[in-house]
Scaffold this motif. Structure first.
Motif, PDB file in Angstrom:
ATOM      1  N   UNK A  49       0.843  -1.188   0.000  1.00  0.00           N
ATOM      2  CA  UNK A  49       0.000   0.000   0.000  1.00  0.00           C
ATOM      3  C   UNK A  49       0.881   1.241   0.000  1.00  0.00           C
ATOM      4  N   UNK A  50       0.285   2.325  -0.417  1.00  0.00           N
ATOM      5  CA  UNK A  50       1.006   3.597  -0.433  1.00  0.00           C
ATOM      6  C   UNK A  50       0.681   4.362   0.841  1.00  0.00           C
ATOM      7  N   UNK A  51       1.704   4.878   1.490  1.00  0.00           N
ATOM      8  CA  UNK A  51       1.515   5.848   2.565  1.00  0.00           C
ATOM      9  C   UNK A  51       2.234   7.118   2.105  1.00  0.00           C
ATOM     10  N   UNK A  52       1.452   8.126   1.798  1.00  0.00           N
ATOM     11  CA  UNK A  52       2.032   9.374   1.304  1.00  0.00           C
ATOM     12  C   UNK A  52       2.268  10.314   2.477  1.00  0.00           C
ATOM     13  N   UNK A  53       3.440  10.919   2.497  1.00  0.00           N
ATOM     14  CA  UNK A  53       3.778  11.853   3.568  1.00  0.00           C
ATOM     15  C   UNK A  53       4.109  13.201   2.944  1.00  0.00           C
ATOM     16  N   UNK A  54       3.356  14.201   3.310  1.00  0.00           N
ATOM     17  CA  UNK A  54       3.602  15.543   2.780  1.00  0.00           C
ATOM     18  C   UNK A  54       4.498  16.306   3.750  1.00  0.00           C
ATOM     19  N   UNK A  55       5.703  16.636   3.286  1.00  0.00           N
ATOM     20  CA  UNK A  55       6.617  17.431   4.110  1.00  0.00           C
ATOM     21  C   UNK A  55       6.188  18.895   3.960  1.00  0.00           C
ATOM     22  N   UNK A  56       5.277  19.316   4.799  1.00  0.00           N
ATOM     23  CA  UNK A  56       4.672  20.628   4.629  1.00  0.00           C
ATOM     24  C   UNK A  56       4.479  21.318   5.963  1.00  0.00           C
ATOM     25  N   UNK A  57       5.378  22.240   6.272  1.00  0.00           N
ATOM     26  CA  UNK A  57       5.239  22.983   7.526  1.00  0.00           C
ATOM     27  C   UNK A  57       3.946  23.788   7.550  1.00  0.00           C
ATOM     28  N   UNK A  58       3.472  24.192   6.369  1.00  0.00           N
ATOM     29  CA  UNK A  58       2.233  24.981   6.317  1.00  0.00           C
ATOM     30  C   UNK A  58       1.002  24.142   6.655  1.00  0.00           C
ATOM     31  N   UNK A  59       1.148  22.826   6.710  1.00  0.00           N
ATOM     32  CA  UNK A  59       0.090  21.975   7.221  1.00  0.00           C
ATOM     33  C   UNK A  59      -1.041  21.670   6.249  1.00  0.00           C
ATOM     34  N   UNK A  60      -2.172  21.284   6.834  1.00  0.00           N
ATOM     35  CA  UNK A  60      -3.296  20.761   6.050  1.00  0.00           C
ATOM     36  C   UNK A  60      -3.777  21.722   4.959  1.00  0.00           C
ATOM     37  N   UNK A  61      -3.938  23.009   5.221  1.00  0.00           N
ATOM     38  CA  UNK A  61      -4.479  23.884   4.154  1.00  0.00           C
ATOM     39  C   UNK A  61      -3.619  23.853   2.893  1.00  0.00           C
ATOM     40  N   UNK A  62      -2.303  23.878   3.065  1.00  0.00           N
ATOM     41  CA  UNK A  62      -1.424  23.881   1.894  1.00  0.00           C
ATOM     42  C   UNK A  62      -1.565  22.577   1.118  1.00  0.00           C
ATOM     43  N   UNK A  63      -1.673  21.473   1.846  1.00  0.00           N
ATOM     44  CA  UNK A  63      -1.783  20.175   1.183  1.00  0.00           C
ATOM     45  C   UNK A  63      -3.119  20.057   0.469  1.00  0.00           C
ATOM     46  N   UNK A  64      -4.190  20.494   1.131  1.00  0.00           N
ATOM     47  CA  UNK A  64      -5.511  20.433   0.496  1.00  0.00           C
ATOM     48  C   UNK A  64      -5.539  21.285  -0.771  1.00  0.00           C
ATOM     49  N   UNK A  65      -4.958  22.475  -0.704  1.00  0.00           N
ATOM     50  CA  UNK A  65      -4.927  23.341  -1.886  1.00  0.00           C
ATOM     51  C   UNK A  65      -4.174  22.678  -3.024  1.00  0.00           C
ATOM     52  N   UNK A  66      -3.168  21.884  -2.660  1.00  0.00           N
ATOM     53  CA  UNK A  66      -2.330  21.269  -3.677  1.00  0.00           C
ATOM     54  C   UNK A  66      -3.021  20.081  -4.346  1.00  0.00           C
ATOM     55  N   UNK A  67      -3.652  19.256  -3.528  1.00  0.00           N
ATOM     56  CA  UNK A  67      -4.236  18.039  -4.123  1.00  0.00           C
ATOM     57  C   UNK A  67      -5.647  18.264  -4.646  1.00  0.00           C
TER      58      UNK A  67
END
Lengths: 231, 140
Positions: free
Chosen positions: A1-19
Protein backbone atom coordinates in the motif's frame (compact mmCIF):
# COMPACT_ATOMS: atom_id res chain seq x y z
CA UNK A 1 0.00 0.00 0.00
CA UNK A 2 1.01 3.60 -0.43
CA UNK A 3 1.52 5.85 2.57
CA UNK A 4 2.03 9.37 1.30
CA UNK A 5 3.78 11.85 3.57
CA UNK A 6 3.60 15.54 2.78
CA UNK A 7 6.62 17.43 4.11
CA UNK A 8 4.67 20.63 4.63
CA UNK A 9 5.24 22.98 7.53
CA UNK A 10 2.23 24.98 6.32
CA UNK A 11 0.09 21.97 7.22
CA UNK A 12 -3.30 20.76 6.05
CA UNK A 13 -4.48 23.88 4.15
CA UNK A 14 -1.42 23.88 1.89
CA UNK A 15 -1.78 20.18 1.18
CA UNK A 16 -5.51 20.43 0.50
CA UNK A 17 -4.93 23.34 -1.89
CA UNK A 18 -2.33 21.27 -3.68
CA UNK A 19 -4.24 18.04 -4.12
CA UNK A 20 -7.59 19.66 -4.75
CA UNK A 21 -6.75 22.54 -7.07
CA UNK A 22 -9.75 24.43 -8.35
CA UNK A 23 -8.27 26.94 -10.72
CA UNK A 24 -4.66 25.94 -11.36
CA UNK A 25 -3.93 25.06 -14.96
CA UNK A 26 -0.74 23.04 -15.04
CA UNK A 27 1.53 23.32 -18.08
CA UNK A 28 0.94 20.21 -20.24
CA UNK A 29 4.63 19.33 -20.49
CA UNK A 30 5.08 19.58 -16.73
CA UNK A 31 2.14 17.22 -16.32
CA UNK A 32 3.77 14.93 -18.86
CA UNK A 33 7.18 14.71 -17.23
CA UNK A 34 5.71 14.25 -13.76
CA UNK A 35 3.12 11.76 -14.98
CA UNK A 36 0.23 13.92 -13.84
CA UNK A 37 -2.43 13.05 -16.39
CA UNK A 38 -6.01 14.14 -15.73
CA UNK A 39 -7.03 10.70 -14.48
CA UNK A 40 -4.18 10.60 -11.97
CA UNK A 41 -4.87 14.15 -10.79
CA UNK A 42 -8.53 13.29 -10.25
CA UNK A 43 -7.50 10.26 -8.16
CA UNK A 44 -4.93 12.29 -6.25
CA UNK A 45 -7.60 14.81 -5.33
CA UNK A 46 -9.40 12.11 -3.35
CA UNK A 47 -6.61 9.88 -2.07
CA UNK A 48 -7.56 6.29 -1.30
CA UNK A 49 -4.41 5.82 0.77
CA UNK A 50 -3.24 7.52 3.97
CA UNK A 51 -2.05 11.00 3.16
CA UNK A 52 -0.13 12.16 6.21
CA UNK A 53 1.02 15.66 7.06
CA UNK A 54 4.59 15.99 8.33
CA UNK A 55 4.91 19.60 9.42
CA UNK A 56 8.25 19.10 11.21
CA UNK A 57 9.82 16.99 8.43
CA UNK A 58 10.19 14.13 10.92
CA UNK A 59 10.20 11.52 8.17
CA UNK A 60 12.71 13.59 6.25
CA UNK A 61 15.15 13.11 9.10
CA UNK A 62 14.22 9.51 9.90
CA UNK A 63 14.48 8.27 6.32
CA UNK A 64 16.71 10.79 4.58
CA UNK A 65 14.13 12.45 2.34
CA UNK A 66 16.23 15.41 1.24
CA UNK A 67 14.01 16.24 -1.71
CA UNK A 68 10.61 15.33 -3.14
CA UNK A 69 9.39 13.13 -4.60
CA UNK A 70 11.33 10.42 -2.84
CA UNK A 71 10.27 7.03 -1.56
CA UNK A 72 11.41 4.11 0.53
CA UNK A 73 10.12 0.55 0.33
CA UNK A 74 9.17 -1.30 3.52
CA UNK A 75 8.25 -4.98 3.62
CA UNK A 76 5.59 -6.77 5.66
CA UNK A 77 8.00 -7.25 8.59
CA UNK A 78 8.67 -3.53 8.78
CA UNK A 79 12.13 -3.84 7.21
CA UNK A 80 13.44 -1.35 4.69
CA UNK A 81 14.14 -3.10 1.39
CA UNK A 82 15.00 0.06 -0.54
CA UNK A 83 16.21 3.21 1.23
CA UNK A 84 15.13 6.75 0.38
CA UNK A 85 15.58 7.48 -3.32
CA UNK A 86 14.09 9.78 -5.96
CA UNK A 87 10.95 7.94 -7.02
CA UNK A 88 10.76 7.84 -10.80
CA UNK A 89 12.11 11.32 -11.40
CA UNK A 90 15.36 12.54 -12.87
CA UNK A 91 17.29 15.69 -13.60
CA UNK A 92 15.18 16.13 -16.71
CA UNK A 93 13.32 18.77 -14.75
CA UNK A 94 16.46 20.90 -15.06
CA UNK A 95 15.77 21.27 -18.76
CA UNK A 96 12.59 23.18 -17.93
CA UNK A 97 12.42 26.78 -19.10
CA UNK A 98 11.71 28.70 -15.87
CA UNK A 99 9.61 31.27 -17.69
CA UNK A 100 7.44 28.99 -19.80
CA UNK A 101 7.81 25.69 -17.89
CA UNK A 102 8.49 24.08 -21.27
CA UNK A 103 10.66 20.96 -21.39
CA UNK A 104 12.17 19.53 -24.59
CA UNK A 105 10.14 16.62 -25.98
CA UNK A 106 13.03 14.14 -25.82
CA UNK A 107 13.52 14.96 -22.12
CA UNK A 108 9.82 14.41 -21.49
CA UNK A 109 10.03 11.03 -23.24
CA UNK A 110 13.05 9.98 -21.14
CA UNK A 111 11.23 11.10 -18.00
CA UNK A 112 8.20 9.00 -18.90
CA UNK A 113 10.42 5.97 -19.46
CA UNK A 114 12.13 6.42 -16.10
CA UNK A 115 8.82 6.79 -14.29
CA UNK A 116 7.42 3.70 -16.00
CA UNK A 117 10.50 1.69 -15.03
CA UNK A 118 10.16 2.74 -11.40
CA UNK A 119 6.47 1.85 -11.27
CA UNK A 120 7.20 -1.50 -12.95
CA UNK A 121 9.83 -2.18 -10.30
CA UNK A 122 7.30 -1.48 -7.55
CA UNK A 123 4.81 -3.84 -9.20
CA UNK A 124 7.49 -6.53 -9.45
CA UNK A 125 8.17 -6.18 -5.71
CA UNK A 126 4.46 -6.28 -4.88
CA UNK A 127 4.11 -9.53 -6.86
CA UNK A 128 7.35 -11.29 -5.93
CA UNK A 129 8.19 -9.90 -2.51
CA UNK A 130 11.71 -10.73 -1.31
CA UNK A 131 12.38 -12.58 -4.57
CA UNK A 132 12.04 -9.38 -6.58
CA UNK A 133 15.30 -8.34 -8.19
CA UNK A 134 14.59 -4.82 -6.95
CA UNK A 135 14.82 -5.78 -3.29
CA UNK A 136 18.27 -4.72 -2.17
CA UNK A 137 20.63 -6.64 0.09
CA UNK A 138 21.30 -5.33 3.58
CA UNK A 139 24.83 -4.37 2.52
CA UNK A 140 23.54 -2.46 -0.50
CA UNK A 141 20.96 -0.64 1.62
CA UNK A 142 23.63 0.42 4.08
CA UNK A 143 25.88 1.51 1.24
CA UNK A 144 23.10 3.72 -0.13
CA UNK A 145 21.98 5.08 3.27
CA UNK A 146 24.24 7.93 4.16
CA UNK A 147 23.36 9.05 7.65
CA UNK A 148 23.73 12.60 8.92
CA UNK A 149 27.01 14.02 10.19
CA UNK A 150 27.34 16.50 13.05
CA UNK A 151 26.82 19.47 10.74
CA UNK A 152 23.63 17.96 9.30
CA UNK A 153 22.39 17.39 12.86
CA UNK A 154 23.10 21.03 13.72
CA UNK A 155 21.16 22.03 10.60
CA UNK A 156 18.24 19.97 11.85
CA UNK A 157 18.38 21.69 15.25
CA UNK A 158 18.25 25.09 13.55
CA UNK A 159 15.35 23.98 11.36
CA UNK A 160 13.41 22.68 14.35
CA UNK A 161 14.03 25.82 16.41
CA UNK A 162 12.86 27.90 13.45
CA UNK A 163 9.72 25.80 13.18
CA UNK A 164 9.01 26.22 16.88
CA UNK A 165 9.40 29.99 16.68
CA UNK A 166 7.22 30.11 13.58
CA UNK A 167 4.50 28.08 15.28
CA UNK A 168 4.67 30.44 18.26
CA UNK A 169 4.06 33.41 15.98
CA UNK A 170 7.64 34.70 15.82
CA UNK A 171 8.01 34.45 12.06
CA UNK A 172 10.74 37.06 11.64
CA UNK A 173 12.76 35.51 14.45
CA UNK A 174 12.43 32.09 12.82
CA UNK A 175 13.86 33.08 9.45
CA UNK A 176 17.56 33.29 10.47
CA UNK A 177 17.39 29.73 11.82
CA UNK A 178 15.89 28.52 8.56
CA UNK A 179 18.67 30.29 6.68
CA UNK A 180 21.24 28.64 8.93
CA UNK A 181 19.71 25.22 8.30
CA UNK A 182 20.02 25.78 4.55
CA UNK A 183 23.60 26.95 4.92
CA UNK A 184 24.63 23.99 7.07
CA UNK A 185 22.92 21.33 4.96
CA UNK A 186 22.97 22.54 1.36
CA UNK A 187 22.25 19.03 0.07
CA UNK A 188 18.76 19.20 1.55
CA UNK A 189 16.40 20.60 -1.04
CA UNK A 190 13.60 19.91 1.42
CA UNK A 191 15.05 22.49 3.79
CA UNK A 192 15.80 24.91 0.96
CA UNK A 193 12.43 24.81 -0.73
CA UNK A 194 10.36 24.53 2.46
CA UNK A 195 12.05 27.48 4.12
CA UNK A 196 12.07 29.59 0.97
CA UNK A 197 8.34 29.03 0.70
CA UNK A 198 7.91 30.04 4.33
CA UNK A 199 9.87 33.22 3.63
CA UNK A 200 7.72 34.10 0.63
CA UNK A 201 4.94 32.20 -1.14
CA UNK A 202 6.12 30.96 -4.54
CA UNK A 203 9.81 31.33 -3.73
CA UNK A 204 10.29 27.55 -3.62
CA UNK A 205 9.68 27.37 -7.36
CA UNK A 206 10.80 30.86 -8.28
CA UNK A 207 14.02 32.37 -9.63
CA UNK A 208 16.00 31.48 -6.49
CA UNK A 209 15.10 27.83 -6.94
CA UNK A 210 16.07 27.71 -10.60
CA UNK A 211 19.28 29.64 -9.92
CA UNK A 212 20.21 27.21 -7.15
CA UNK A 213 19.52 24.22 -9.39
CA UNK A 214 21.60 25.65 -12.20
CA UNK A 215 24.39 26.42 -9.71
CA UNK A 216 24.68 22.67 -9.12
CA UNK A 217 26.63 22.46 -12.35
CA UNK A 218 27.53 18.82 -12.91
CA UNK A 219 26.08 17.73 -9.56
CA UNK A 220 22.67 16.08 -9.59
CA UNK A 221 19.41 17.57 -8.38
CA UNK A 222 17.85 14.11 -8.35
CA UNK A 223 20.59 11.51 -7.95
CA UNK A 224 20.25 8.70 -10.51
CA UNK A 225 18.65 5.59 -9.04
CA UNK A 226 20.14 2.18 -9.65
CA UNK A 227 17.03 0.03 -9.65
CA UNK A 228 18.98 -3.20 -9.31
CA UNK A 229 21.92 -3.59 -7.00
CA UNK A 230 24.02 -4.90 -9.84
CA UNK A 231 23.41 -2.18 -12.45
CA UNK B 1 14.83 33.68 34.39
CA UNK B 2 12.03 31.68 32.78
CA UNK B 3 12.85 30.08 29.44
CA UNK B 4 11.59 27.31 27.18
CA UNK B 5 13.62 24.15 26.64
CA UNK B 6 12.89 21.64 23.90
CA UNK B 7 14.83 18.40 24.17
CA UNK B 8 14.49 16.43 20.94
CA UNK B 9 10.93 15.35 20.30
CA UNK B 10 9.85 15.95 23.90
CA UNK B 11 7.26 18.62 24.55
CA UNK B 12 8.55 22.17 25.12
CA UNK B 13 8.91 22.94 28.82
CA UNK B 14 9.05 26.35 30.43
CA UNK B 15 11.44 26.32 33.38
CA UNK B 16 13.44 28.64 35.58
CA UNK B 17 17.01 28.55 34.33
CA UNK B 18 20.14 30.63 33.98
CA UNK B 19 21.67 30.94 30.52
CA UNK B 20 25.34 31.87 30.92
CA UNK B 21 27.36 31.93 27.71
CA UNK B 22 27.02 28.40 26.30
CA UNK B 23 25.81 26.94 29.59
CA UNK B 24 22.22 26.39 30.62
CA UNK B 25 21.83 25.93 34.36
CA UNK B 26 18.49 24.37 35.30
CA UNK B 27 17.11 23.13 38.59
CA UNK B 28 18.31 19.56 38.98
CA UNK B 29 14.73 18.62 39.77
CA UNK B 30 13.68 19.66 36.25
CA UNK B 31 16.30 17.51 34.51
CA UNK B 32 14.18 14.40 34.06
CA UNK B 33 11.05 16.30 33.01
CA UNK B 34 13.02 18.23 30.40
CA UNK B 35 15.25 15.50 29.03
CA UNK B 36 14.27 12.10 30.37
CA UNK B 37 17.77 11.81 31.92
CA UNK B 38 18.48 11.61 35.66
CA UNK B 39 21.59 12.41 37.66
CA UNK B 40 22.67 9.35 39.68
CA UNK B 41 25.84 8.40 41.53
CA UNK B 42 26.96 6.31 38.55
CA UNK B 43 26.45 9.17 36.09
CA UNK B 44 23.63 10.61 34.01
CA UNK B 45 21.12 7.89 33.34
CA UNK B 46 18.11 7.14 31.20
CA UNK B 47 16.55 3.73 31.59
CA UNK B 48 19.33 1.18 31.61
CA UNK B 49 21.85 3.54 30.05
CA UNK B 50 24.22 5.53 32.26
CA UNK B 51 26.83 7.93 30.91
CA UNK B 52 29.56 8.67 33.45
CA UNK B 53 30.55 12.27 33.99
CA UNK B 54 34.14 12.55 32.70
CA UNK B 55 36.71 12.60 35.53
CA UNK B 56 37.52 16.07 36.79
CA UNK B 57 34.55 17.67 35.05
CA UNK B 58 31.87 17.44 37.73
CA UNK B 59 31.84 21.22 38.11
CA UNK B 60 30.87 21.58 34.43
CA UNK B 61 27.70 19.64 35.12
CA UNK B 62 26.65 20.51 38.63
CA UNK B 63 26.91 23.43 41.03
CA UNK B 64 25.36 24.91 44.15
CA UNK B 65 25.73 21.64 45.99
CA UNK B 66 24.10 19.69 43.20
CA UNK B 67 20.97 21.84 43.10
CA UNK B 68 21.72 23.19 39.62
CA UNK B 69 22.54 21.14 36.52
CA UNK B 70 24.09 22.32 33.27
CA UNK B 71 21.91 20.95 30.48
CA UNK B 72 24.29 22.25 27.81
CA UNK B 73 27.06 20.10 29.29
CA UNK B 74 24.79 17.07 28.97
CA UNK B 75 24.02 17.99 25.37
CA UNK B 76 27.72 18.26 24.60
CA UNK B 77 28.47 14.97 26.37
CA UNK B 78 25.77 13.22 24.32
CA UNK B 79 26.92 15.01 21.13
CA UNK B 80 23.50 16.58 20.78
CA UNK B 81 23.60 19.84 18.82
CA UNK B 82 21.85 22.71 20.56
CA UNK B 83 20.71 26.11 19.38
CA UNK B 84 19.28 28.95 21.41
CA UNK B 85 17.25 32.03 20.63
CA UNK B 86 18.03 34.62 23.28
CA UNK B 87 15.29 37.04 22.25
CA UNK B 88 12.49 34.53 22.80
CA UNK B 89 14.43 32.61 25.46
CA UNK B 90 14.21 29.22 23.77
CA UNK B 91 16.84 26.44 23.77
CA UNK B 92 16.48 23.51 21.38
CA UNK B 93 18.50 20.31 21.82
CA UNK B 94 18.53 18.14 18.70
CA UNK B 95 19.32 14.52 18.08
CA UNK B 96 22.95 13.41 17.89
CA UNK B 97 24.08 12.45 14.41
CA UNK B 98 25.43 9.17 15.80
CA UNK B 99 21.99 8.27 17.16
CA UNK B 100 20.42 8.72 13.73
CA UNK B 101 23.25 6.86 11.97
CA UNK B 102 22.93 3.95 14.41
CA UNK B 103 19.18 3.82 13.76
CA UNK B 104 19.77 3.81 10.01
CA UNK B 105 22.09 0.84 10.39
CA UNK B 106 19.12 -1.20 11.57
CA UNK B 107 16.92 -2.92 8.98
CA UNK B 108 13.83 -1.77 10.86
CA UNK B 109 11.88 1.12 9.39
CA UNK B 110 11.69 3.73 12.15
CA UNK B 111 8.17 4.24 13.41
CA UNK B 112 6.46 7.62 13.48
CA UNK B 113 3.08 9.08 14.27
CA UNK B 114 1.54 11.67 11.95
CA UNK B 115 -1.95 13.05 11.31
CA UNK B 116 -3.85 12.66 8.07
CA UNK B 117 -5.86 15.38 6.34
CA UNK B 118 -8.70 14.90 8.81
CA UNK B 119 -6.45 15.02 11.85
CA UNK B 120 -6.60 11.28 12.52
CA UNK B 121 -3.28 9.97 13.81
CA UNK B 122 -1.48 7.13 12.01
CA UNK B 123 1.55 5.14 13.10
CA UNK B 124 3.68 3.60 10.37
CA UNK B 125 3.55 0.41 12.45
CA UNK B 126 -0.23 0.35 11.90
CA UNK B 127 0.58 -1.06 8.47
CA UNK B 128 2.82 -3.92 9.64
CA UNK B 129 1.92 -7.03 7.65
CA UNK B 130 1.59 -5.06 4.41
CA UNK B 131 4.18 -3.82 1.96
CA UNK B 132 4.44 -0.05 2.28
CA UNK B 133 5.65 2.39 -0.31
CA UNK B 134 6.43 5.40 1.86
CA UNK B 135 6.24 8.27 -0.58
CA UNK B 136 7.40 11.77 0.34
CA UNK B 137 6.08 14.78 -1.50
CA UNK B 138 5.22 18.40 -0.75
CA UNK B 139 3.12 21.28 -1.95
CA UNK B 140 6.06 23.67 -2.20
Amino acid sequence: MVVAVALDTAGVPAVRDFIRPTSVELPPLLKDIMGWDDKLLARAAVPEYPCLIDQKHITGELYGFINVPMATWIDEEGHIVRPAEPSGVSDGVRAMDPATFKIPEQVVAAGKQLRTSYIDAIRDWVNKGAKSEFVLSREEILRRSEGPDATDALASANFRLGQYLLAEGHREDALPYFAKARELYPESWSYKRQTWELEQAGKASGPEFFAAVQALGHKHYYAPVKLKASN
Amino acid sequence: MSLTVIFGDRAPLKVEAAAEADNLWIDRGDLEAISGWELKPEGICKGDVCVPIPPGRAADFSREGGLRFNLAALGTLLEQPFVRDDKNRVWYFGEAASTRRNAMASPDAPDFELPDLDGELHFLSDYRGKKVLLSAWASW
